[in-house]
Design a protein around this motif. Structure first.
Motif, mmCIF file in Angstrom:
data_model
loop_
_atom_site.group_PDB
_atom_site.id
_atom_site.type_symbol
_atom_site.label_atom_id
_atom_site.label_comp_id
_atom_site.label_asym_id
_atom_site.label_seq_id
_atom_site.Cartn_x
_atom_site.Cartn_y
_atom_site.Cartn_z
ATOM 1 N N THR A 318 0.820 -1.218 0.000
ATOM 2 C CA THR A 318 0.000 0.000 0.000
ATOM 3 C C THR A 318 0.855 1.269 0.000
ATOM 4 O O THR A 318 0.380 2.335 -0.391
ATOM 5 N N ASP A 319 2.133 1.156 0.425
ATOM 6 C CA ASP A 319 2.999 2.347 0.461
ATOM 7 C C ASP A 319 3.255 2.889 -0.938
ATOM 8 O O ASP A 319 3.412 4.105 -1.121
ATOM 9 N N ASN A 320 3.323 1.997 -1.909
ATOM 10 C CA ASN A 320 3.616 2.411 -3.279
ATOM 11 C C ASN A 320 2.396 2.218 -4.182
ATOM 12 O O ASN A 320 2.515 1.771 -5.321
ATOM 13 N N THR A 321 1.249 2.558 -3.633
ATOM 14 C CA THR A 321 0.005 2.420 -4.391
ATOM 15 C C THR A 321 -0.843 3.673 -4.232
ATOM 16 O O THR A 321 -0.982 4.193 -3.118
ATOM 17 N N VAL A 322 -1.392 4.137 -5.337
ATOM 18 C CA VAL A 322 -2.326 5.271 -5.321
ATOM 19 C C VAL A 322 -3.704 4.734 -5.693
ATOM 20 O O VAL A 322 -3.857 4.018 -6.690
ATOM 21 N N PHE A 323 -4.694 5.077 -4.873
ATOM 22 C CA PHE A 323 -6.071 4.642 -5.108
ATOM 23 C C PHE A 323 -6.880 5.788 -5.724
ATOM 24 O O PHE A 323 -6.788 6.935 -5.269
ATOM 25 N N SER A 324 -7.688 5.469 -6.731
ATOM 26 C CA SER A 324 -8.547 6.482 -7.344
ATOM 27 C C SER A 324 -9.782 5.805 -7.927
ATOM 28 O O SER A 324 -10.006 4.613 -7.705
ATOM 29 N N TYR A 325 -10.568 6.565 -8.691
ATOM 30 C CA TYR A 325 -11.828 6.025 -9.224
ATOM 31 C C TYR A 325 -12.197 6.693 -10.536
ATOM 32 O O TYR A 325 -11.768 7.802 -10.840
ATOM 33 N N ILE A 326 -12.990 6.005 -11.312
ATOM 34 C CA ILE A 326 -13.610 6.518 -12.529
ATOM 35 C C ILE A 326 -14.799 5.605 -12.850
ATOM 36 O O ILE A 326 -14.665 4.392 -12.705
ATOM 37 N N PRO A 327 -15.959 6.131 -13.189
ATOM 38 C CA PRO A 327 -16.358 7.539 -13.303
ATOM 39 C C PRO A 327 -16.744 8.110 -11.939
ATOM 40 O O PRO A 327 -16.529 7.471 -10.913
ATOM 41 N N ASN A 328 -17.392 9.286 -11.961
ATOM 42 C CA ASN A 328 -17.764 9.949 -10.699
ATOM 43 C C ASN A 328 -18.727 9.118 -9.865
ATOM 44 O O ASN A 328 -18.727 9.203 -8.640
ATOM 45 N N THR A 329 -19.551 8.300 -10.526
ATOM 46 C CA THR A 329 -20.521 7.476 -9.797
ATOM 47 C C THR A 329 -19.846 6.384 -8.977
ATOM 48 O O THR A 329 -20.490 5.754 -8.141
ATOM 49 N N GLU A 331 -17.461 7.004 -6.904
ATOM 50 C CA GLU A 331 -16.836 7.669 -5.758
ATOM 51 C C GLU A 331 -17.218 7.027 -4.430
ATOM 52 O O GLU A 331 -16.380 6.860 -3.542
ATOM 53 N N THR A 332 -18.491 6.649 -4.284
ATOM 54 C CA THR A 332 -18.933 6.062 -3.014
ATOM 55 C C THR A 332 -18.244 4.718 -2.766
ATOM 56 O O THR A 332 -17.780 4.447 -1.650
ATOM 57 N N SER A 333 -18.145 3.874 -3.780
ATOM 58 C CA SER A 333 -17.435 2.603 -3.646
ATOM 59 C C SER A 333 -15.957 2.844 -3.347
ATOM 60 O O SER A 333 -15.333 2.076 -2.596
ATOM 61 N N PHE A 334 -15.414 3.883 -3.924
ATOM 62 C CA PHE A 334 -14.028 4.269 -3.655
ATOM 63 C C PHE A 334 -13.828 4.571 -2.172
ATOM 64 O O PHE A 334 -12.850 4.125 -1.561
ATOM 65 N N TYR A 335 -14.776 5.310 -1.569
ATOM 66 C CA TYR A 335 -14.673 5.600 -0.136
ATOM 67 C C TYR A 335 -14.646 4.310 0.681
ATOM 68 O O TYR A 335 -13.885 4.174 1.641
ATOM 69 N N GLY A 336 -15.493 3.356 0.304
ATOM 70 C CA GLY A 336 -15.522 2.080 1.011
ATOM 71 C C GLY A 336 -14.212 1.327 0.880
ATOM 72 O O GLY A 336 -13.702 0.760 1.861
ATOM 73 N N GLU A 376 -5.800 9.900 -4.821
ATOM 74 C CA GLU A 376 -5.747 11.059 -5.714
ATOM 75 C C GLU A 376 -6.931 10.992 -6.669
ATOM 76 O O GLU A 376 -7.445 9.899 -6.970
ATOM 77 N N LYS A 377 -7.344 12.148 -7.146
ATOM 78 C CA LYS A 377 -8.370 12.203 -8.197
ATOM 79 C C LYS A 377 -7.622 12.302 -9.525
ATOM 80 O O LYS A 377 -7.227 13.384 -9.952
ATOM 81 N N VAL A 378 -7.415 11.157 -10.152
ATOM 82 C CA VAL A 378 -6.586 11.139 -11.358
ATOM 83 C C VAL A 378 -7.386 11.336 -12.641
ATOM 84 O O VAL A 378 -6.816 11.622 -13.688
ATOM 85 N N ALA A 379 -8.710 11.148 -12.567
ATOM 86 C CA ALA A 379 -9.553 11.351 -13.751
ATOM 87 C C ALA A 379 -10.521 12.487 -13.468
ATOM 88 O O ALA A 379 -11.298 12.426 -12.521
ATOM 89 N N ILE A 380 -10.471 13.520 -14.274
ATOM 90 C CA ILE A 380 -11.317 14.696 -14.101
ATOM 91 C C ILE A 380 -12.366 14.710 -15.208
ATOM 92 O O ILE A 380 -12.030 14.641 -16.394
#
Length: 493
Positions: A318-329, A331-336, A376-380
């Motif tokens: 996990t130290d060398n891992t960035v977590f993000s999500y796509i699409p915006n919908t 986001e909630t699963s990302f929080y979990g 990070e939010k990598v997809a805008i």
């Protein structure tokens, strides 16, 4: 309708019924649009008509009776619909509400719905058997004509009773309106219905109904008080628009119909015996608003449940891992997922501290406690557009324009974990999203879906008709091919 825009960008429509008008005055109005901004176009057309009449007739300004008699869309009953063309054409003829007209008020039927019927041909043939000549073989028109047939029968029977009791045709009309048994009509009309549906109907004289399938495949919620009754496909839509609490909005039970009579009497009546509840998972995963209390928790839990597979893919690094999500919908699963990752990291910290408590320095402890899950939010997203329903040939180009990536947050030594709320075809993922993510030059890209695999079409729910188009189905075939190869190798050795 705007609050349910998440359910439709291919079309929108609105119909209204005005009560207690004089013969010769308009009492049904309908407008539909398949414009790119369909909801805005619908209300633009309505406002233009209303403003035009008010400008030409200033005397209407403070006179509700004159407004009702002369201006369209001013009424007491409204039926709005937004459409996603998951199946069928996106022409204006496919946009709800549908209208069945007649000079008898009671026989006018307006119908709209969220449904997919599996036995349309059978229903179509049954209409032919009773002597009708339906203009289309679509589920909406077929269901409307089936309900309309039994509505006609009920009105005819009631008129005959009135005639036998000495009432004139004119005197019979209000009696028919009062005695019309909508539950009886729906029971007869729904005997051979096979599918998932939540359908709403308005009758010309002022009755209304909403009817849900017996397996609860399609959602329906309602709220009522002394002034209004409102029904929608989603609970938070009603909560937000009418500013009411979660507990005030009720779910229409499977197999039941909410029946609203012109006199204000509201009842929930059983039409078909409920079966085992089989809500369409894709309905909840993709179409439903994440602001619903239950759906929000469901989506968070789906994100949490995916973490073990993610940890396995990144070798627990996990130290060398960035977590993000796509699409915006997503986001909630990302929080979990991130909450579960933080719990994993905390357990790792606790174990290290306990194992090294005798030799641990203040500096080392501070260093350990400073380690966090990197997000990070990598997809805008640059535009409010949905790409799932878009035609295959243009979906990939659309994604390239809708999304951009955030540069400078990913190192070459990083794993990039992207969670999606659903992966259906996988075409956009392969052709667009992976290419976008690769611009950031991570060590590896791990794409996970919080939704269960969609391997097969769902003919009762949200139907993706092409089996070979589903990425999970193609993946299952590839796994079978690999297993067959291993078996062949074992036989030869």
């Amino acid at each position: 309708m705007e609050k349910q825009h998440n359910r439709g960008q291919d079309g929108a429509g609105l119909a209204s019924i005005t009560l207690d008008v004089n013969p010769g005055e308009r009492y049904i109005s309908r407008v539909r649009s398949n414009d790119t901004q369909a909801i805005q176009d619908v209300f633009k057309q309505i406002n233009e008509r209303v403003n035009e009449e008010m400008t030409l007739h200033p005397e209407y300004a403070d006179n509700v009776a004159l407004q009702k008699a002369n201006i369209p869309y001013i009424g007491e009953l409204f039926l709005g619909h937004v459409r996603y063309g998951t199946f069928g054409k996106n022409s204006i003829e496919s946009v709800h509400p549908f209208l069945r007209q007649n000079n008898w008020m009671h026989r006018n039927l307006i119908l709209a719905g969220n449904f997919n019927m599996t036995n349309v041909r059978e229903l179509f043939e049954s209409l032919i058997e009773i002597g009708q000549h339906p203009k289309e073989m679509t589920d909406t028109v077929t269901v409307m004509e089936k309900i309309g047939h039994f509505l006609d029968d009920e009105v005819t029977d009631l008129y005959q009773d009135c005639k036998n009791n000495g009432f004139s045709k004119r005197e019979a009309s209000p009696i028919i309106a009062e005695k019309l048994d909508i539950a009886k009509i729906l029971k007869k009309a729904s005997k051979n219905l096979d599918g998932g549906y939540a359908m709403a109907g308005l009758l010309g004289h002022g009755d209304a109904f909403v009817f849900r399938d017996p397996a609860g495949i399609r959602p329906a919620y309602f709220y009522q008080d002394d002034e209004i009754v409102v029904v929608a496909s989603e609970r938070p839509v009603i909560q937000t628009v009418f500013n009411v609490g979660f507990e005030k909005v009720q779910e229409l039970q499977p197999g039941n119909a909410l029946i609203i009579k012109k006199n204000g009497n509201v009842t929930e009546e059983n039409i078909l015996a409920p079966t085992i509840k089989k809500a369409c998972s894709f309905e909840r995963i993709y179409f439903s608003r994440g602001s619903d209390a239950e759906i929000y928790q469901e989506r968070k839990n789906l994100g949490k449940l995916i973490l073990p597979a993610v940890l396995n893919a990144i070798d627990n690094d996990t130290d060398n891992t960035v977590f993000s999500y796509i699409p915006n919908t997503a986001e909630t699963s990302f929080y979990g997922m991130v909450e579960a990752a933080q719990d994993f990291l905390n357990q790792r910290k606790n174990k290290f501290i306990l194992d090294n408590r005798k030799t641990l320095t203040k500096e080392k402890l501070e260093e350990i406690l400073a380690v966090k899950i990197r997000t990070e939010k990598v997809a805008i997203k640059d535009a409010k557009l949905r790409t799932f329903i878009t035609e295959d040939s243009s979906r990939d180009d659309l994604v390239a324009h809708v999304y951009d990536v955030t540069y400078g947050v990913i190192k070459p030594t990083d794993n990039l974990v992207i969670i999606d709320d659903s992966i259906v075809r996988g075409t956009t993922l392969k052709m667009s999203i992976l290419k976008m993510m690769d611009r950031l030059k991570p060590k590896s890209i791990i794409i996970v879906s919080s939704a269960p695999q969609i391997r097969y079409p769902d003919c009762y729910g949200i139907d993706m008709a092409k089996l070979e188009g589903l990425v999970a189905f193609r993946a299952a075939l590839e796994l079978l091919k690999k297993e067959d190869s291993i078996l062949l190798l074992m036989k030869f050795t």
